[in-house]
Enzyme design. Structure first.
Site, mmCIF file in Angstrom:
data_model
loop_
_atom_site.group_PDB
_atom_site.id
_atom_site.type_symbol
_atom_site.label_atom_id
_atom_site.label_comp_id
_atom_site.label_asym_id
_atom_site.label_seq_id
_atom_site.Cartn_x
_atom_site.Cartn_y
_atom_site.Cartn_z
ATOM 1 N N LYS A 22 -3.325 -1.462 -6.097
ATOM 2 C CA LYS A 22 -3.007 -2.740 -5.433
ATOM 3 C C LYS A 22 -3.129 -2.620 -3.913
ATOM 4 C CE LYS A 22 1.416 -3.987 -4.540
ATOM 5 N NZ LYS A 22 1.718 -4.427 -3.167
ATOM 6 N N ASN A 23 -2.518 -1.595 -3.352
ATOM 7 C CA ASN A 23 -2.459 -1.538 -1.890
ATOM 8 C C ASN A 23 -3.772 -1.080 -1.249
ATOM 9 O OD1 ASN A 23 0.049 -2.612 -1.925
ATOM 10 N ND2 ASN A 23 1.138 -0.677 -1.623
ATOM 11 N N CYS A 117 12.274 -9.875 4.429
ATOM 12 C CA CYS A 117 11.797 -9.530 3.087
ATOM 13 C C CYS A 117 12.944 -8.821 2.373
ATOM 14 C CB CYS A 117 10.578 -8.636 3.279
ATOM 15 S SG CYS A 117 10.063 -7.659 1.901
ATOM 16 N N ARG A 122 10.913 -5.706 8.281
ATOM 17 C CA ARG A 122 9.461 -5.609 8.283
ATOM 18 C C ARG A 122 8.764 -6.428 9.380
ATOM 19 N NH1 ARG A 122 7.251 -5.726 2.267
ATOM 20 N NH2 ARG A 122 5.599 -4.483 3.205
ATOM 21 N N ASP A 306 7.515 3.785 -2.166
ATOM 22 C CA ASP A 306 7.198 2.955 -3.332
ATOM 23 C C ASP A 306 7.546 3.641 -4.662
ATOM 24 O OD1 ASP A 306 6.388 0.972 -1.643
ATOM 25 O OD2 ASP A 306 4.236 1.306 -1.919
ATOM 26 N N ARG A 398 3.303 -8.700 -9.656
ATOM 27 C CA ARG A 398 2.583 -8.574 -8.382
ATOM 28 C C ARG A 398 1.874 -7.225 -8.290
ATOM 29 N NH1 ARG A 398 5.920 -9.683 -3.249
ATOM 30 N NH2 ARG A 398 3.831 -9.202 -2.506
HETATM 31 C C1 EPZ Z 1 2.731 -0.975 3.070
HETATM 32 O O1 EPZ Z 1 3.545 -1.969 3.645
HETATM 33 C C2 EPZ Z 1 2.656 -1.265 1.598
HETATM 34 N N1 EPZ Z 1 2.029 -2.567 1.413
HETATM 35 C C3 EPZ Z 1 4.037 -1.214 0.998
HETATM 36 O O2 EPZ Z 1 3.906 -1.410 -0.393
HETATM 37 C C4 EPZ Z 1 4.640 0.173 1.247
HETATM 38 O O3 EPZ Z 1 5.971 0.202 0.797
HETATM 39 C C5 EPZ Z 1 4.610 0.480 2.739
HETATM 40 O O4 EPZ Z 1 3.275 0.321 3.272
HETATM 41 C C6 EPZ Z 1 5.077 1.893 3.079
HETATM 42 O O5 EPZ Z 1 4.304 2.827 2.405
HETATM 43 C C7 EPZ Z 1 0.703 -2.672 1.413
HETATM 44 O O6 EPZ Z 1 -0.029 -1.718 1.590
HETATM 45 C C8 EPZ Z 1 0.123 -4.012 1.153
HETATM 46 P P1 EPZ Z 1 4.573 -0.282 7.016
HETATM 47 P P2 EPZ Z 1 3.577 -2.184 5.223
HETATM 48 O O7 EPZ Z 1 4.032 -1.141 8.085
HETATM 49 O O8 EPZ Z 1 2.270 -1.832 5.784
HETATM 50 C C9 EPZ Z 1 7.967 -0.599 10.348
HETATM 51 C C10 EPZ Z 1 4.691 -2.135 -2.529
HETATM 52 O O9 EPZ Z 1 5.721 -2.179 -3.240
HETATM 53 N N2 EPZ Z 1 7.045 -1.467 11.127
HETATM 54 O O10 EPZ Z 1 3.915 1.029 6.770
HETATM 55 O O11 EPZ Z 1 4.132 -3.526 5.470
HETATM 56 C C11 EPZ Z 1 8.445 -1.265 9.060
HETATM 57 O O12 EPZ Z 1 9.503 -2.145 9.286
HETATM 58 C C12 EPZ Z 1 4.842 -2.196 -1.066
HETATM 59 O O13 EPZ Z 1 3.555 -2.044 -2.994
HETATM 60 C C13 EPZ Z 1 7.397 -1.886 12.377
HETATM 61 O O14 EPZ Z 1 8.473 -1.562 12.887
HETATM 62 O O15 EPZ Z 1 4.629 -1.092 5.666
HETATM 63 C C14 EPZ Z 1 8.817 -0.075 8.206
HETATM 64 O O16 EPZ Z 1 10.103 0.359 8.539
HETATM 65 C C15 EPZ Z 1 5.941 -2.957 -0.494
HETATM 66 N N3 EPZ Z 1 6.530 -2.709 13.063
HETATM 67 C C16 EPZ Z 1 7.797 0.987 8.649
HETATM 68 O O17 EPZ Z 1 7.259 0.522 9.892
HETATM 69 C C17 EPZ Z 1 5.330 -3.085 12.545
HETATM 70 O O18 EPZ Z 1 4.588 -3.813 13.218
HETATM 71 C C18 EPZ Z 1 6.635 1.207 7.693
HETATM 72 O O19 EPZ Z 1 6.118 -0.048 7.283
HETATM 73 C C19 EPZ Z 1 4.972 -2.635 11.269
HETATM 74 C C20 EPZ Z 1 5.849 -1.821 10.563
#
Ligand code: EPZ
Length: 423
Positions: A22-23, A117, A122, A306, A398
């Protein structure tokens, strides 16, 4: 609303085939917008998030065709609308991924700002920061991110937190920028590497994918390509945990073992016999109850957030006490209260869950709160005595393709009950 009903207690046995990730597929479908020719993407899982992404791209004017094997052709030549509206973004945060490609290719984008969320706040500040570094003008007005640029310019971007979709967004945008971009502290997840592979096959010049430094030399144009999406490592891990929790023997096929090192190591610590081949992994508990394990989530190659809910579920019935520490998202323990309804002994302390294994869970009605939390609940249902009814299964749909059929093939007594029957 549909429900999943499970009568627990059957040790799972057999083989299950893993779907595309998916991702990886979501950013790959979006990245096809960067090309001036159609692309074909195969090994696409049949998931709600894929449908939402197709709807998003279709509304912007991309032509989409899907064949019976879920191979998708995306033709971006008639793109005319560069907006991701709130009604879609609120159902799928990954919609933010259109931001970089739209600005890079069409010079403008309006993307509704994702709100909070279930698993954490996020923010997307790093996506916006990266785009500004590349020379885009970015503002937030009336709940929308509005970005504009003539042509993006290569830049050095240092992320202060590792972000998966942030890295993907900026990597996609940088492909069409003038000059070279460097992304430091980049995410190293296999899905980022797969996206880089897709982009390179369209003509991009990305180096360093899979390390924390990406070097992207901008090109004038990208074409179309044919690409097969990598197997889903989280789906893979989920079925392996199902094998462990039920004291069974499960082989996952069409998988990629090297993406799951941290997960396989933890499963071996539970006492499972783990065997891997080129594209399969087998877990065999030899009928034993798993031992509890401590886990701490962190960006790849460490233990994935995840898979946290699934291992929390495993610890609820394991021998001993396991400490589960979540460092990626601040609120990813929504499954804990639901697991407690099944009789789990879990105490939350800061960003850790202290899980004392009990000999037996007992079935109850429970509610899915987010995608991976719901996977954890289904796993718990597989071992709980009596019937567990998981409500709000749209969360599961999803990210897990036909989960009840796949678990059914392994011998689980599980069925989906449609909205009407469930009411
Ligand atoms: C991706 O989400 C995945 N989604 C998530 O999959 C997964 O849990 C996550 O990465 C971590 O591995 C997709 O790939 C579509 P991040 P993403 O930005 O990119 C902080 C699932 O169940 N952050 O790596 O949104 C954030 O708050 C899911 O399949 C900022 O502070 O996650 C978090 O604490 C849900 N500012 C950390 O970084 C930003 O601008 C990592 O989040 C962006 C992120």
């Amino acid at each position: 609303m549909a429900q999943i009903r499970i009568s627990g207690g059957v040790p799972l046995e057999g083989e299950v085939r893993i779907s595309g990730a998916k991702n990886a597929v979501l950013p790959i479908l979006v990245a096809s917008l960067l090309g001036d020719e159609p692309s074909q993407v195969s090994n696409v899982p049949h998931l709600q998030d894929v449908t939402t992404t197709m709807e998003l791209l279709g509304r912007m004017g991309a032509q989409l065709a899907v064949d019976e094997r879920m191979q998708i052709e995306i033709d971006p030549r008639e793109m005319r609308d560069f907006e991701a509206p709130y009604e879609l973004v609120k159902t799928m945060r990954a919609s933010i991924l259109v931001l970089g490609p739209l600005v890079a290719r069409f010079g403008r984008a309006i993307v509704s700002l994702p709100g909070g969320c279930a698993i954490g706040s996020r923010p997307v500040n790093l996506h916006l920061h990266g785009l500004r570094q590349l020379g885009a003008e970015v503002s937030v007005e009336n709940g929308n991110i509005i970005a504009r640029a003539d042509r993006l310019k290569g830049a050095r971007i240092v992320f202060d937190t590792v972000t998966v979709t942030g890295t993907e967004n900026i990597m996609m945008a940088a492909c069409l920028a003038r000059g070279t971009s460097v992304i430091e502290n980049a995410a190293q997840e296999p899905e980022v590497v797969d996206l880089a592979g897709f982009l390179n096959s369209m003509g991009a010049r990305i180096e360093g994918a899979g390390t924390n430094t990406l070097v992207i030399e901008g090109v004038e144009r990208l074409g179309g390509t044919k690409y097969s999406v990598l197997p889903d490592r989280i789906e893979t891990g989920t079925y392996l945990v199902a094998g462990a929790m039920t004291s069974g023997r499960v082989r996952v096929t069409r998988a990629r073992p090297r993406d799951l090192d941290a997960v396989i190591d933890k499963l071996a610590e539970t006492g499972a016999v783990m065997t891997t081949g080129e594209d399969w992994i087998e877990i065999d508990m030899r009928g034993r109850r798993p031992k509890s394990v401590d886990i701490t989530t962190a960006p790849y190659p460490a233990f994935p957030t995840d898979m946290q809910a699934q291992f929390t579920a495993l610890n609820t019935i394991a021998e001993g006490t396991g400490i589960v520490t979540e460092t990626v998202f601040e609120n990813r323990f929504m499954h804990v209260q639901e697991l407690q309804r099944l009789g789990a002994d879990i105490r939350l302390k800061g960003n850790s869950a202290i899980v004392r294994g009990v000999a037996q869970l007992t079935g109850a009605p429970i509610m899915a709160t987010d995608l991976r939390a719901s996977a954890g609940l289904v796993l718990a249902g597989l071992v709980a005595r009596g019937q567990t009814v998981v409500d709000r299964v749209y969360h599961i749909d999803r990210g897990y393709e036909i989960i009840e059929e796949k678990l059914g093939q392994l011998g689980a007594r599980i069925r989906r009950v449609s909205g009407k029957q469930a009411a």
